[in-house]
Write a protein that holds these residues in place. Sequence first.
Motif, PDB file in Angstrom:
ATOM      1  N   THR A 285      10.941 -20.773  31.840  1.00 44.02           N
ATOM      2  CA  THR A 285      10.856 -19.356  32.202  1.00 44.02           C
ATOM      3  C   THR A 285      11.896 -19.059  33.260  1.00 44.02           C
ATOM      4  O   THR A 285      11.830 -19.594  34.371  1.00 44.02           O
ATOM      5  CB  THR A 285       9.456 -19.006  32.769  1.00 44.02           C
ATOM      6  OG1 THR A 285       8.457 -19.425  31.847  1.00 44.02           O
ATOM      7  CG2 THR A 285       9.343 -17.503  32.986  1.00 44.02           C
ATOM      8  N   LEU A 286      12.876 -18.236  32.912  1.00 41.87           N
ATOM      9  CA  LEU A 286      13.927 -17.854  33.860  1.00 41.87           C
ATOM     10  C   LEU A 286      13.593 -16.506  34.461  1.00 41.87           C
ATOM     11  O   LEU A 286      13.306 -15.543  33.741  1.00 41.87           O
ATOM     12  CB  LEU A 286      15.284 -17.756  33.161  1.00 41.87           C
ATOM     13  CG  LEU A 286      16.105 -19.024  32.973  1.00 41.87           C
ATOM     14  CD1 LEU A 286      17.443 -18.650  32.354  1.00 41.87           C
ATOM     15  CD2 LEU A 286      16.326 -19.750  34.285  1.00 41.87           C
ATOM     16  N   GLU A 287      13.661 -16.414  35.785  1.00 46.03           N
ATOM     17  CA  GLU A 287      13.385 -15.156  36.488  1.00 46.03           C
ATOM     18  C   GLU A 287      14.300 -14.039  36.002  1.00 46.03           C
ATOM     19  O   GLU A 287      13.878 -12.888  35.868  1.00 46.03           O
ATOM     20  CB  GLU A 287      13.593 -15.379  37.998  1.00 46.03           C
ATOM     21  CG  GLU A 287      13.537 -14.123  38.832  1.00 46.03           C
ATOM     22  CD  GLU A 287      14.177 -14.285  40.202  1.00 46.03           C
ATOM     23  OE1 GLU A 287      14.321 -13.260  40.893  1.00 46.03           O
ATOM     24  OE2 GLU A 287      14.554 -15.406  40.560  1.00 46.03           O
TER      25      GLU A 287
ATOM     26  N   GLY B 210      16.161 -14.070  33.009  1.00 41.48           N
ATOM     27  CA  GLY B 210      16.264 -13.935  31.558  1.00 41.48           C
ATOM     28  C   GLY B 210      17.639 -14.272  30.993  1.00 41.48           C
ATOM     29  O   GLY B 210      18.463 -14.906  31.633  1.00 41.48           O
ATOM     30  N   PHE B 211      17.873 -13.802  29.750  1.00 36.40           N
ATOM     31  CA  PHE B 211      19.113 -14.095  29.030  1.00 36.40           C
ATOM     32  C   PHE B 211      19.932 -12.820  28.834  1.00 36.40           C
ATOM     33  O   PHE B 211      19.377 -11.728  28.817  1.00 36.40           O
ATOM     34  CB  PHE B 211      18.785 -14.736  27.682  1.00 36.40           C
ATOM     35  CG  PHE B 211      18.132 -16.087  27.805  1.00 36.40           C
ATOM     36  CD1 PHE B 211      18.894 -17.207  28.077  1.00 36.40           C
ATOM     37  CD2 PHE B 211      16.754 -16.222  27.684  1.00 36.40           C
ATOM     38  CE1 PHE B 211      18.307 -18.456  28.204  1.00 36.40           C
ATOM     39  CE2 PHE B 211      16.150 -17.469  27.824  1.00 36.40           C
ATOM     40  CZ  PHE B 211      16.931 -18.588  28.078  1.00 36.40           C
TER      41      PHE B 211
ATOM     42  N   ALA C  31      22.342 -16.086  30.179  1.00 35.17           N
ATOM     43  CA  ALA C  31      22.448 -16.788  31.459  1.00 35.17           C
ATOM     44  C   ALA C  31      23.716 -17.627  31.449  1.00 35.17           C
ATOM     45  O   ALA C  31      24.171 -18.089  30.402  1.00 35.17           O
ATOM     46  CB  ALA C  31      21.227 -17.679  31.677  1.00 35.17           C
TER      47      ALA C  31
ATOM     48  N   GLN D 191      22.442 -17.662  25.282  1.00 32.43           N
ATOM     49  CA  GLN D 191      21.776 -16.467  24.758  1.00 32.43           C
ATOM     50  C   GLN D 191      20.296 -16.717  24.465  1.00 32.43           C
ATOM     51  O   GLN D 191      19.549 -15.783  24.173  1.00 32.43           O
ATOM     52  CB  GLN D 191      22.464 -16.012  23.470  1.00 32.43           C
ATOM     53  CG  GLN D 191      23.953 -15.737  23.613  1.00 32.43           C
ATOM     54  CD  GLN D 191      24.268 -14.491  24.416  1.00 32.43           C
ATOM     55  OE1 GLN D 191      23.391 -13.679  24.678  1.00 32.43           O
ATOM     56  NE2 GLN D 191      25.526 -14.339  24.824  1.00 32.43           N
ATOM     57  N   SER D 192      19.897 -17.990  24.532  1.00 35.98           N
ATOM     58  CA  SER D 192      18.518 -18.348  24.202  1.00 35.98           C
ATOM     59  C   SER D 192      18.137 -19.610  24.966  1.00 35.98           C
ATOM     60  O   SER D 192      18.989 -20.258  25.590  1.00 35.98           O
ATOM     61  CB  SER D 192      18.388 -18.621  22.698  1.00 35.98           C
ATOM     62  OG  SER D 192      19.171 -19.768  22.353  1.00 35.98           O
ATOM     63  N   LEU D 193      16.862 -19.972  24.889  1.00 30.97           N
ATOM     64  CA  LEU D 193      16.394 -21.174  25.569  1.00 30.97           C
ATOM     65  C   LEU D 193      17.071 -22.420  25.010  1.00 30.97           C
ATOM     66  O   LEU D 193      17.440 -23.334  25.758  1.00 30.97           O
ATOM     67  CB  LEU D 193      14.870 -21.292  25.438  1.00 30.97           C
ATOM     68  CG  LEU D 193      14.211 -22.459  26.187  1.00 30.97           C
ATOM     69  CD1 LEU D 193      14.510 -22.393  27.682  1.00 30.97           C
ATOM     70  CD2 LEU D 193      12.697 -22.465  25.939  1.00 30.97           C
TER      71      LEU D 193
ATOM     72  N   GLU E 235      22.175 -15.642  36.593  1.00 33.27           N
ATOM     73  CA  GLU E 235      22.056 -14.449  35.760  1.00 33.27           C
ATOM     74  C   GLU E 235      23.456 -14.019  35.318  1.00 33.27           C
ATOM     75  O   GLU E 235      24.433 -14.157  36.058  1.00 33.27           O
ATOM     76  CB  GLU E 235      21.377 -13.314  36.526  1.00 33.27           C
ATOM     77  CG  GLU E 235      22.144 -12.813  37.726  1.00 33.27           C
ATOM     78  CD  GLU E 235      21.522 -11.586  38.377  1.00 33.27           C
ATOM     79  OE1 GLU E 235      20.971 -10.731  37.650  1.00 33.27           O
ATOM     80  OE2 GLU E 235      21.605 -11.468  39.615  1.00 33.27           O
TER      81      GLU E 235
END
Length: 306
Positions: free
Chosen positions: A127-129, A131-132, A134, A151-153, A174
Motif C-alpha cells: 500500500t503506497l501512500e 499511489g501510482f 510511482a 504503473q502498477s504493483l 510519488e
Amino acid sequence: MKIAVLYGGVSAEREVSLSTGKQMMTALQEKGHEVVGVDFHPDRLQEIIALDVDMVVLGLHGKYGEDGRLQSVLDMLKLPYVGSGVMASALAMDKARSKQFFQGAGIRTAKELVLDRKLYKEAQVETLEFGFPAVVKPNHEGSTIGLTIAQSLADLKAGIETAFKHDTTVLVEEFIAGTEVTVAVMGGKGAVRALPVVEIVPKNTYYDYESKYAAGGSEHFVPARLDEATTALLQKQAVQAHEALGCEVYSRVDFIVPPDGSAPVILEVNTLPGMTPTSLFPDAAREIGLSYPDMMEELITLSLNK
C-alpha cells in the motif's frame, strides 16, 4: 597551467564521463593549458598520487567520482580541484538525505518511501501512500540508471528489484507530472548566481538515458518557457539548494514544474553535471555568453579562489 582531467571511472555513468572528459580536455587545450588525461580507476590510485599538476578537473560522474570519495583523496594530497568538496559531494549523491536539507530550506520535495536491501519485504510496498504511477530509483545513481516509472504493483516490485541491482538503498517517490527544467548554478562564496532556466522536452515519454545523451534525444529551450515569477522562484531555490548542501563553484539543480501552478518540486542537485555535447549546463552558460572553453576557464578561476 598544467591541468589533469579525470574521466571514465567505474560507475554506471562511465560512457557519459568519457564524453564529458573529452569535451573538457579539448576546451582547456584551446585555452592554452597543458592537459593530462587520466582514465580514473580506484584500483590505480598511484596514478593520482603521482600527479604533478596545478589543478585537477573532475569529468567523472556517479560512484567513486561524484560522491566525495575521490575528493577526499585529492584533499589529502593537497591537490586543488574544480567543484564541491567531500561533504557536499556525498550529500548530493545521497538523494534521500539531500531531500531533508531541501525540505529544511523550504523547497518542495516529492513524497517518498526509502527501502533498505537488507530489511526490504514486499509487504512494505503493498500500500503506497501516494499511489501510482510511482518513481523507483537507486538512491546513489544518476542519469536515470536503474530507474522505473511503475504503473502498477507488479511494475513497482520489478522496479525495486532492478534498482537494488545498482544500490543497497532504493527510493520510491510519488510521480509528479509537469515540465522538466534544470538550473545551472555558478559562483564563489557570497557571489553564487543561477544561470537561465533550461526547459527539457524529451523525445521519449520520459527524460530517460537516451533522451539525455543521444543526439536529438531531447529539445532544450533556453530560457525556459515559463512566467517571470516561476523563473525567479526556480533560480532562487536552485541557489538555496546549492548552498544548503554546501556546494562550491558549480552545480546543476533539477526540478519539475507542475501544470497546476503549485510549487516546483526539486529532484536533485548534481555536483558534477554532464558536460557532453548534448548536456544542459553548457547550454545555460552559452545563453549568458560563455562558450564552452570560456565556461571551463571560469570554473578553473572560481576553484582557484575557493
